[in-house]
Write a protein that holds these residues in place. Structure first.
Motif, PDB file in Angstrom:
ATOM      1  N   UNK A 192       0.833  -1.211   0.000  1.00  0.00           N
ATOM      2  CA  UNK A 192       0.000   0.000   0.000  1.00  0.00           C
ATOM      3  C   UNK A 192       0.859   1.250   0.000  1.00  0.00           C
ATOM      4  N   UNK A 193       2.149   1.020   0.217  1.00  0.00           N
ATOM      5  CA  UNK A 193       3.097   2.133   0.194  1.00  0.00           C
ATOM      6  C   UNK A 193       3.764   2.204  -1.158  1.00  0.00           C
TER       7      UNK A 193
ATOM      8  N   UNK B 290      -3.754   8.687  -8.269  1.00  0.00           N
ATOM      9  CA  UNK B 290      -4.988   9.328  -8.667  1.00  0.00           C
ATOM     10  C   UNK B 290      -6.154   8.342  -8.629  1.00  0.00           C
ATOM     11  N   UNK B 291      -5.867   7.118  -9.024  1.00  0.00           N
ATOM     12  CA  UNK B 291      -6.907   6.093  -8.995  1.00  0.00           C
ATOM     13  C   UNK B 291      -7.172   5.599  -7.577  1.00  0.00           C
ATOM     14  N   UNK B 292      -6.278   5.944  -6.663  1.00  0.00           N
ATOM     15  CA  UNK B 292      -6.475   5.475  -5.292  1.00  0.00           C
ATOM     16  C   UNK B 292      -5.933   4.075  -5.057  1.00  0.00           C
ATOM     17  N   UNK B 293      -5.011   3.615  -5.903  1.00  0.00           N
ATOM     18  CA  UNK B 293      -4.429   2.282  -5.716  1.00  0.00           C
ATOM     19  C   UNK B 293      -3.450   2.234  -4.556  1.00  0.00           C
ATOM     20  N   UNK B 294      -2.954   3.381  -4.155  1.00  0.00           N
ATOM     21  CA  UNK B 294      -2.020   3.394  -3.034  1.00  0.00           C
ATOM     22  C   UNK B 294      -2.536   4.322  -1.941  1.00  0.00           C
ATOM     23  N   UNK B 295      -2.102   4.063  -0.742  1.00  0.00           N
ATOM     24  CA  UNK B 295      -2.565   4.845   0.403  1.00  0.00           C
ATOM     25  C   UNK B 295      -1.488   5.738   0.970  1.00  0.00           C
ATOM     26  N   UNK B 296      -0.259   5.336   0.724  1.00  0.00           N
ATOM     27  CA  UNK B 296       0.836   6.086   1.309  1.00  0.00           C
ATOM     28  C   UNK B 296       1.900   6.282   0.251  1.00  0.00           C
ATOM     29  N   UNK B 297       2.400   7.490   0.149  1.00  0.00           N
ATOM     30  CA  UNK B 297       3.580   7.678  -0.678  1.00  0.00           C
ATOM     31  C   UNK B 297       4.673   8.237   0.222  1.00  0.00           C
TER      32      UNK B 297
END
Ligand code: ADP
Ligand code: ZN
Ligand code: ZN
Length: 750
Positions: A285-286, A306-313
């Motif tokens: 998720x990172x 943008x698509x919301x595939x990840x929660x944390x950058x």
């Protein structure tokens, strides 16, 4: 009124701006960043665009300008926010709108359709120990055992399987090459899948949580940050106090609320060790952003966000612009770090831009540091930011180190002309005997060739600006704020000694001196030169961690967030190097570097010692660093800032001019100074103009460089003065050959 609109931003056409008429009925609902529908092209096709500015006049035939069709309302999307941030950056820091837009929106690059590949160990969780021991036995491949060790550390799914990790994650987190991974697949140690077999859904990953139980203080800090209604929070925790664990707790809570998190870390501290902590806890998720990504990969990451595939950058400064639509928190680790300030126009500070962004979407900002910036700490003291302190190291058996100060003037008097004080040399000898490790730190950044007395430590300073003068060819000393000049005196004005000189030494020389003093010691060196190869920084760090050398010599690169359990002695060779860099931030930087460097000692159960060598043992930066006492430093520093009107007591507008013709440049810069002066007088504003003077690098490749500073406590005024300068530049044809850049509250010397 006309609106400047960029059309179809996704096509990356940021440079083309179209003007549209704003109908009376829409004037209230349209603002910068608004999404609008406009008629476009010959067929008046209806397309989506974004408003990036307004003007009262137009270069076109007003009869031919089409009106806006409609304004799309609803919540601010990430794109709306970015455009507003870009506009604010342009306004506050100074740049063109296009430069600002390019800062917040990545260039669109074709991304080849890639099949996502996922990997996991072929064994089940129960078989892991057996697999691991057989791999570790095979001594031929270190990389392979590193890979498998990493894989097998995964706690696995509830049904005893290992998690699937994407290729990117595996390579970045384990640090092995693609070839190693492929070989492991071929050997049957690892299985590969190119389907998204087990993309861990949100909130369904037990992760490694629970590995560390937060201490009460850590938990309280996390609770308070979540509950306090203030938007910005400063987590002020000594080195090793467990700030990163608090961040992870906050991240987990945000993810629980289905909100996304941006974690900023200075690029140089974005090492495997740091990153794997986040991967370990949050898995796929990172997403980690680093400079090794290609434009295509970066754009792909942008789209996934943008698509919301990840929660944390997790990433450096630019990760701030990840287009998360559910952004809940921005964490800025080491918030005092100079890397958060852009060196390109717009020269924004990520901390400021983070606050703007957070405000637009109701997110929180968490600033973390062991040595907060004077700016942030001032805001925390005033109550504008929440203040949360962690005053002790998280690990029970690791205490803060003992710090000794070695007075180099005294060494000089005792005829010790080596770069090692007697104290440091003696302690180095002891550590080497005990097979413990040593770090030697040379704080060269910001080194600007100040001149000091080797006998009494006196440093030559500008009498107007109270910053140190810097040495130039021909024995001239210059102030780079106001242009004051004087010759290098023959004898010290304070004690009459003739040993007055510039201070110069490099890491290579230090390495050589170590060899001479301790021929048997193994030494590694880390500085910009040594870190030319792509991975060599990681290699040096991991070699040192594996105790392949006794001593690591380096610049500030070695002090950032690295954890070396066997290091029990840190030597800071010349604290003065950064103390007299010739700008108002010099002491803040020095104090930070000294504390961070000292914080490398005794991270584990072995006790740590630190030796700070200096000509100015009584200087408050050194004394406070030796006592590891931030508040003591702050109390002195803030008095200096207030007295001299430096940030945060005032803001500083910088106007840097570059031109091949020195006379033209001189005239133009004077014109800007004069125009600013007139504006200030006319509006009866409070501001102080310093310069124009030659810049620190007064001649670049083909151009002369001059700089003008304006100090004022009113940011609003400094914004208007920038606009005033821009108008002046447009009116005067002489500016055509002059390249002007603006800055606000600089963190380095111009
Ligand atoms: P900081 O970010 O403040 O420098 P870290 O979060 O890196 O501190 O923590 C320093 C060390 O202490 C790390 O090795 C970390 O694993 C450990 N640590 C942090 N919090 C705890 C805790 N609650 N219990 C045990 N160990 C902890
Ligand atoms: Zn002297
Ligand atoms: Zn000066």
């Amino acid at each position: 009124m006309y609106a400047d609109v960029i059309v179809d931003m996704a096509a990356g056409q940021l440079d083309k701006v179209f003007q549209y008429d704003v109908p009376e009925t829409m004037a209230q609902s349209v603002s910068i960043g608004s999404q609008v529908i406009v008629p476009f092209g010959a067929g008046n096709r209806k397309v989506r665009g974004f408003v990036i500015g307004f003007s009262e006049k137009t270069d076109y035939d007003p009869m031919k300008i089409k009106p806006l069709e409609s304004v799309v309302d609803g919540e601010l999307t990430a794109e709306n926010q970015m455009i507003r941030i870009a506009y604010k950056m342009k306004q506050v820091y100074g740049s063109t709108m296009i430069q600002a837009l390019k800062t917040v929106i990545p260039v669109r690059r074709q991304v080849q359709a890639v099949i996502r590949r996922y990997y996991r160990p072929k064994a089940s969780k129960a078989q892991a120990p057996a697999v691991l021991s057989s791999v570790l036995e095979d001594r031929r491949s270190r990389a392979k055992s590193r890979l498998m060790t990493w894989f097998l550390e995964d706690e696995g799914t509830p049904d005893g399987e290992f998690h699937w990790f994407s290729k990117e994650t595996v390579l970045a987190a384990s640090g092995v090459s693609q070839a190693t991974l492929k070989a492991a697949v071929k050997e049957g140690l690892v299985e590969e899948s190119s389907r998204q077999v087990y993309r861990r859904p949100l909130n369904n990953n037990p992760g490694f949580a629970g590995k560390v139980r937060l201490t009460d203080v850590q938990k309280k800090a996390a609770d308070d940050i979540m509950e306090d209604s203030r938007q910005v929070h400063l987590l002020f925790g000594v080195t090793g106090s467990g700030k990163t664990e608090v961040y992870m707790e906050l991240m987990a809570r945000m993810i629980e609320q289905k909100r996304q998190v941006i974690v900023l870390i200075p690029e140089i501290a974005l090492t495997l060790q740091t990153v794997s902590r986040f991967y370990g806890r949050f898995g796929d998720r990172v997403s980690v952003m680093n400079s090794k990504l290609s434009d295509g990969e970066r754009y792909d990451q942008y789209l996934r966000a943008k698509r919301g595939d990840i929660d944390v950058v997790v990433g450096p400064r630019s990760a701030l612009f990840m287009p998360f639509e559910r952004l809940g928190m921005i964490i800025i680790d080491e918030e005092h770090d100079g890397a958060y300030k852009s060196e390109k126009s717009p020269k924004y500070h990520a901390r400021e831009a983070a606050v703007w962004r957070a405000r637009m979407c109701g997110a929180k900002v968490v600033l973390g540091s062991a040595t907060p910036s004077v700016i942030s700490y001032t805001k925390a003291l005033s109550g504008e930011y929440g203040l949360h302190k962690l005053t002790e190291r998280a690990k029970k058996d690791s205490a803060l180190p003992n710090v000794f100060t070695a007075d180099l003037r005294e060494e000089f008097k005792q005829h010790n002309y080596s770069i090692f004080s007697r104290k440091l040399k003696q302690m180095m000898g002891e550590r080497l005997k005990r097979h413990e490790q040593i770090m030697l730190f040379l704080n060269r950044r910001g080194f600007a060739g100040f001149v000091s007395c080797r006998s009494c430590g006196y440093v030559l300073k500008c009498k107007h600006c109270d910053v140190s003068l810097t040495a130039h060819a021909g024995g001239i000393l210059k102030c780079h704020y106001c242009g004051f000049e004087m010759p290098v005196p023959k004898v010290c004005p304070q004690c009459g000694s003739k040993y007055i000189a510039g201070f110069g030494t490099g890491t290579q020389k230090v390495e050589q001196m170590v060899h001479e003093a301790f021929p048997q010691a193994k030494v590694l060196r880390m500085d910009k030169d040594a870190v030319t190869k792509k991975d060599s920084m990681e290699t040096i760090l991991s070699d040192f961690r594996a105790h392949k050398a006794d001593i690591l010599v380096g610049t500030q690169m070695i002090v950032k967030g690295h954890d070396f359990p066997k290091v029990t002695l840190v030597g800071i060779l010349a604290a003065d190097l950064s103390m007299y860099a010739g700008d108002y931030m010099a002491c803040e930087r020095t104090f930070g570097l000294l504390v961070q460097a000292a914080g490398r000692a005794g991270r584990d159960s072995l006790a740590g010692d630190v030796v700070i060598q200096t000509y100015q043992p009584d200087h408050y930066s050194v004394k406070a660093a030796a006592a590891q006492d931030y508040e003591a430093f702050y109390e002195q520093e803030i008095v200096y800032r207030q007295m001299m009107h430096y940030p945060p007591a005032a803001h500083i507008r910088v106007i840097l001019g570059e031109c091949a013709d020195e006379a033209v440049l001189e005239a133009c810069m004077k014109m800007l100074a004069q125009s600013a002066g007139e504006y200030i007088e006319k509006t009866q504003a409070q501001a102080e103009i310093v310069g124009p003077a030659n810049a620190y690098v007064s001649k670049g490749k083909d151009a002369y460089r001059k700089v003008l500073y304006i100090k004022s406590s009113s940011l609003e005024l400094l914004i208007r003065l920038k606009e005033n300068a821009e108008n002046c530049m447009q009116r005067e044809s002489r500016f055509r050959s002059v390249y002007i850049q603006f800055d606000l509250d600089p963190m380095t010397m111009y």
